[in-house]
Design a protein around this motif. Sequence first.
Motif, PDB file in Angstrom:
ATOM      1  N   HIS A   2       7.692   1.557   3.379  1.00 21.16           N
ATOM      2  CA  HIS A   2       9.624   1.576   3.278  1.00 21.16           C
ATOM      3  C   HIS A   2       9.196  -0.194   3.182  1.00 21.16           C
ATOM      4  N   TYR A   3       8.905  -0.797   4.016  1.00 23.34           N
ATOM      5  CA  TYR A   3       9.271  -2.350   3.898  1.00 23.34           C
ATOM      6  C   TYR A   3       8.480  -2.995   2.740  1.00 23.34           C
ATOM      7  N   ALA A   4       7.431  -2.624   2.178  1.00 20.37           N
ATOM      8  CA  ALA A   4       6.379  -3.080   0.954  1.00 20.37           C
ATOM      9  C   ALA A   4       7.882  -2.506  -0.304  1.00 20.37           C
ATOM     10  N   TYR A   5       8.391  -2.024  -0.408  1.00 18.56           N
ATOM     11  CA  TYR A   5       8.945  -1.424  -1.984  1.00 18.56           C
ATOM     12  C   TYR A   5      10.075  -2.328  -2.365  1.00 18.56           C
ATOM     13  N   TRP A   6      10.295  -2.690  -1.329  1.00 20.39           N
ATOM     14  CA  TRP A   6      11.355  -4.118  -1.441  1.00 20.39           C
ATOM     15  C   TRP A   6      11.117  -4.952  -2.401  1.00 20.39           C
ATOM     16  N   LEU A   7       9.746  -5.717  -1.366  1.00 17.26           N
ATOM     17  CA  LEU A   7       9.040  -7.106  -1.598  1.00 17.26           C
ATOM     18  C   LEU A   7       9.616  -7.834  -2.849  1.00 17.26           C
TER      19      LEU A   7
END
Lengths: 206, 234
Positions: A2-7
């Motif tokens: 999930h974290y990566a989606y926002w970067l």
Amino acid sequence: MHYAYWLPRAIVGLLCAAAAAVAFAQEAPDAMVKRVSQDVMATIRSDPRLQAGDPQRIREVIETKLLPNFDFERITALAMGRNWRQATPAQQKELIEQFRALLVRTYSGALTQYKDQTISFKALRAEAAATEVTVRTEVVRQGQSPVPIDYGMIKTAGGWKVYDVIVGGISLVTNYRDEFNEQIRSGGVDGLIKALQEKNKGAVAK
Amino acid sequence: MTTRAHTVVALGIAVLLSACASTPGRPYDPFEASNRVMYAINDPLDRYFAKPIAQAWVDYMPDVVQMAVRNYVNNIDDLFSGVNGLLQGKLDKAGNDFGRVLINSGFGLAGLIDIASDAGIPRGNEDFGQTFGYWGIPQGPYLFIPLWGPTTVRDGTGSIMRLVWSPTTEIPDVAVRNVIYGLGAIDLRAGALEATSLIEQASLDPYTFVRRSYLQRREYQVYDGKPPPEKDED
């Protein structure tokens, strides 16, 4: 993951927080974010060289439209945390320059990916006398959840400036504070400067 | 059943390995040394295996198929989002989530089509890790699991519960079930393709960058977008 989606959306953050070369000293911070965002989006949409990914043109747009709206000294100082005061003025100058270069390189790669998005601007909740505010926006792309992007802004003599971009809760400054701490712990302030310089050289070579 | 057991065993081993290599340092990452080893193992696995598959999926699979897989996974996430909304007493949000699941499972071919979004019902994003956080349970040690990514003891436990209780496990045909797991995994990786190249460009130490991003993001989610101000540590 999930974290990566926002970067990647951090890119939008940097892109959209920009300013025109003309200073709007009395402009409210939320109005500034809105004006710059719309200006940059319109520029991307209307410029085939940008859409084709012409690196020189992308740099131009970032330098002239975005960067004047960022307070890089404050961004660097915040990312350094209490290590900032241990750095000499010469080190501080070099750090600001290298960090700025790193951010520009990182974000220029993604400038054109975001032409098909819309941004909604939330009402600013701040007192009139406030010198630090958070401007809240939301980026909407077709078929995806909206991405909240907040701008930490500070009032300076030259108008409001961005000192942090927070994408889906991930603060740029907080992220780099960990990275900088790590480098300083192992190699001191000079070690950090060296790491940034090498990173930037590598980015050129690619 | 064996899938469940494997998952649990795999994570258990990861935790144990980590525990052996415990080093003093950051309180939220006591297993940093072994996590970094896991991160190093993950790099080639991702670069030469997971990422190329995900890239091919995005490049060559018809959009309709990609959407169907994503919608199927999202539909199950919506179900768990509803459950966790209830566990946190967020009844309105839970109502939205369950409404979405009913509509999409019923009229959207078992979730392959996302009719509810077209009808304007927003997606929630609650999960077990967030519920634990809402209940005041701390993150526990940070963990990096190859091919899975960053997690913590708390969030990882939540993810296992999500896997073990997924309706997909009730599908009797093992082959079908495994295909669904496989496609779901590809979809997950495909959703993060842009991010990984950005991390490489942006960070001096990708491990630290990923860790801080993950922990910030989860904190933000637990507090529904209003996390308490961060303390300036060391």
